[in-house]
Design an enzyme around this catalytic site. Structure first.
Site: not given
Length: 260
Positions: A49, A119-120
């Site tokens: 990932d 993602n964040e």
């Protein structure tokens, strides 16, 4: 936005530094051919990932569909590895369109740092002292003081990553919301975060920054000693990931909510 051609034939293979990923790249390139990334219809990313995020970031200025195959340790964003029928799998693949978060972080020297996060965006305490944050949504203070290890804003695609580990909600890709999640909240203890409309603009102010220093991280880009951080979804950028038929990212996010 990138418009796919009727049938994908031109692939570019990229791989992480892991030996198994490099070996897979050599075999696949020999079997299917390998063109430069700028000429490819689809980029095939071999790794985990983390490498998928690196590949998406590298193509953020000129997005192309990315088809990942797991040759790493974590593969939630990756398809299962197989060397057979790759062109057929890619041409039958389901598409997941995602929008990154834009972060603007102001440090204690008043320098501005900009980055994008798929993602964040996370705020994290730098020392043994807890962080002390004030949180505003669209210019209105919603939480005057949050004592915590940190807080994060996650995209739907990133809701199953760090956000989930921090006990944040899993968000379907088409929900048009963002997750605002505290990390180890000390006070107020019962606050578990919030779901925000995807149009929301989130501002974190770091209180007592000299005593309680905080860093801001957009995926893998870190800014230390921040004073304030602004986060919003960037709708002008659309990134595309490809997933095998029946194994879409939407299905994985849904299935994750029933995992035990």
């Amino acid at each position: 936005m990138f418009k796919p051609e009727p049938f994908v034939t031109r692939l570019a293979f990229v791989a992480s530094e892991r030996p198994e990923a490099q070996e897979a790249r050599e075999r696949l390139a020999a079997r299917y051919g390998d063109v430069d990334e700028d000429r490819a219809q689809v980029v095939v990313a071999l790794g985990g990932d983390g490498f998928m995020l690196e590949t998406l970031h590298r193509h953020i200025e000129a997005p192309k569909p990315i088809y990942g195959m797991n040759r790493g340790s974590v593969g939630f964003l990756m398809n299962e590895y197989s060397e057979d029928d790759l062109l057929e799998r890619i041409n039958a693949a389901e598409r997941a369109a995602i929008h990154p978060l834009s972060m603007v972080a102001v440090d204690t020297r008043r320098g501005q740092h900009r980055a994008l996060a798929i993602n964040e965006v996370s705020l994290l305490r730098q020392t043994r002292q807890t962080a002390k944050l004030r949180i505003s949504i669209d210019g209105r203070v919603r939480l005057n003081e949050l004592f915590c290890d940190g807080a994060l804003v996650a995209t739907p695609a990133g809701s199953t990553a760090y956000n989930l580990s921090a006990h944040g909600p899993i968000i379907p890709l088409d929900a048009k919301v963002l997750a605002l999640t505290p990390i180890s909240a000390f006070r107020p203890r019962r606050w578990r975060g919030a779901l925000l409309p995807h149009t929301a603009r989130v501002t974190f102010e770091i209180l007592e920054a000299d005593k309680r220093p905080v860093s801001a991280v957009a995926d893998n880009f870190e800014v230390r000693d921040v004073l304030e951080v602004h986060v919003a979804e960037d709708r002008d950028i659309t990134l595309t990931m490809l997933f095998d038929a029946g194994r879409s990212l939407e299905e994985r996010v849904l299935a994750e909510q029933f995992s035990v």
